[in-house]
Write a protein that holds these residues in place. Structure first.
Motif, short mmCIF file in Angstrom:
data_model
loop_
_atom_site.label_atom_id
_atom_site.label_comp_id
_atom_site.label_asym_id
_atom_site.label_seq_id
_atom_site.Cartn_x
_atom_site.Cartn_y
_atom_site.Cartn_z
N ALA A 49 0.55 -1.42 0.08
CA ALA A 49 0.06 0.07 0.30
C ALA A 49 0.76 1.19 -0.28
N PHE A 52 2.30 2.62 -3.33
CA PHE A 52 1.29 3.38 -4.05
C PHE A 52 0.90 5.16 -3.40
N THR A 53 2.06 5.87 -2.30
CA THR A 53 2.11 7.19 -1.53
C THR A 53 3.14 7.61 -1.72
N GLN A 63 0.32 11.67 1.21
CA GLN A 63 -0.48 11.08 -0.19
C GLN A 63 -0.02 10.33 -0.95
N TRP A 64 -1.85 9.79 -1.68
CA TRP A 64 -1.53 8.44 -2.74
C TRP A 64 -1.46 9.47 -4.10
N GLY A 66 -0.59 6.99 -6.76
CA GLY A 66 -0.77 5.82 -7.79
C GLY A 66 0.74 5.35 -8.56
N GLY A 277 7.86 5.64 1.09
CA GLY A 277 6.67 5.52 0.06
C GLY A 277 7.60 4.68 -1.53
#
Length: 311
Positions: A49, A52-53, A63-64, A66, A277
Motif C-alpha cells: 500500500a 503507491f504513496t 498522499q496517494w 498511484g 513510499g
C-alpha cells in the motif's frame, strides 16, 4: 439407517476427541499465526500500500500518488539504474564463480583424502562466519590502503593501493568476499558426489573415457539438481546482499557509486531520505524480479537438469 444407542455414544466420543485434538492444534499454532499476521503478512501488505504513496513517516502528510513511484523509478532516477547495474554484475559474476569453486573443491575432497573431516570443516567455516559485520570490518582492514594484502605485496617491493577505495576494484573486492563463503554449496556438492555409484565411473573408464569426459558426462549431469538448488539460493542471497557492502563502503555506496547495491540504495531512500513510499516500491520491484529470475531458472531446468545417474 439410524444408529443404535452404543454406536451413537461411540461416534459422539470420537467426534469429541477429534474436536479436542483440533482445538489443541489451533492453540499450539496460535502464536505462529499471530506472528505471521502481525510480523510478516501485515508489513508485507502495508509496504504494498505504501508503494503507491509519498509516505515520509507522517500519516498526516501521506498522499496517494498511484504509480508515480514506479514511473519515477524507471524513468528519472539515474541512481536507481546504477544500483541495478552494480547488483546484476555482482550476482551474475560472483555467484557462478562461487559455485564453480565450491564444485571444484568438492571434487578434490571426494578423492578419498586423509583427514577429510578436518578439510571439510575448514572449508565450511567461512560459510558459518558468513558476511557478518565482523567479517566485513575484517575485509576492510585486509584490503585497505595499509591492509594485509598491501603489506604482503610490500615484502616483494610492490606498492599497493586501497582496493576498497578505488572504483576499479571496490566491487571486485566485495565479490571476493561472496566467493569466500563457498562452504555451504561445497558441502551439498560433496554429499551429492557421494551418491554417484562408483560402477558408473568404472564402466566409463573401461569404455575409454578420460577424467574430463567422465566429469562432463557423469559428474556434472548427476549434480545438476544440486547446481540448480545452490544456484537459486545463492542468486537470491546475492540480490539481497546488504551488510557487507554497507560496512565496507560506510553506507555510501562508494567510491563513485561502484558499490551502490540495490538494497543499499533502498536503505538510503527509506531511512536516510525518508522516502518510504518510494523505497517500498523499490522493494516490490526487487521481489518481482527475483521471482521472475527464479521462475526462469526452474523453467529452463528441463533442458539441463538431469534427475538420473548421468547420461
Amino acid at each position: 439407517m439410524s444408529l443404535s444407542g452404543p454406536n451413537k455414544l461411540a461416534r459422539s466420543a470420537w467426534l469429541s476427541d477429534r474436536a479436542r485434538e483440533s482445538i489443541a492444534a489451533y492453540v499450539f499454532l496460535l502464536p505462529w499465526l499471530i506472528g505471521f499476521v502481525f510480523i510478516t503478512l501485515g508489513p508485507i501488505l502495508a509496504s504494498l500500500a505504501l508503494s503507491f504513496t509519498n509516505f515520509s513517516g507522517s500519516l498526516e502528510r501521506m498522499q496517494w500518488v498511484g504509480l508515480d513511484n514506479y514511473i519515477r523509478m524507471f524513468t528519472s532516477d539515474r541512481a536507481y539504474w546504477g544500483s541495478v547495474r552494480v547488483t546484476l554484475l555482482y550476482v551474475f559474476v560472483s555467484v557462478p564463480i562461487m559455485l564453480a569453486f565450491a564444485l571444484a573443491v568438492a571434487v578434490v575432497l571426494n578423492r578419498g583424502l586423509r583427514f577429510l573431516g578436518i578439510y571439510r570443516t575448514i572449508f565450511y567455516l567461512p560459510s558459518l562466519l558468513g558476511t557478518s559485520v565482523a567479517i566485513a570490518v575484517l575485509w576492510r582492514y585486509v584490503f585497505g590502503q595499509y591492509g594485509l594484502i598491501n603489506q604482503l605485496l610490500g615484502l616483494f617491493g610492490i606498492e599497493g593501493f586501497s582496493y576498497i577505495g578505488d572504483p576499479r576494484s571496490a566491487l571486485q573486492t566485495i565479490m571476493v568476499l561472496n566467493v569466500w563463503t563457498f562452504g555451504a554449496p561445497m558441502v551439498i556438492f560433496l554429499a551429492g558426489l557421494r551418491q554417484i555409484p562408483a560402477q558408473i565411473y568404472e564402466a566409463a573408464t573401461l569404455d575409454g573415457a578420460n577424467a574430463w569426459q567422465r566429469f562432463w558426462s557423469i559428474t556434472l549431469p548427476s549434480l545438476s539438481p544440486l547446481v540448480l538448488f545452490n544456484g537459486v539460493l545463492s542468486m537470491i542471497g546475492g540480490f539481497q546482499a546488504f551488510t557487507q557492502v554497507y560496512v565496507i563502503s560506510d553506507g555510501s555506496g562508494g567510491p563513485a557509486g561502484s558499490t551502490m547495491f540495490y538494497t543499499l540504495l533502498l536503505y538510503q531512500r527509506a531511512f536516510t531520505q525518508l522516502q518510504l513510499g518510494y523505497a517500498s516500491a523499490m522493494a516490490w520491484v526487487l521481489l518481482l524480479f527475483i521471482g521472475v529470475v527464479t521462475a526462469v531458472l526452474f523453467l529452463s531446468a528441463k533442458y539441463w537438469v538431469h534427475y538420473g545417474e548421468g547420461r
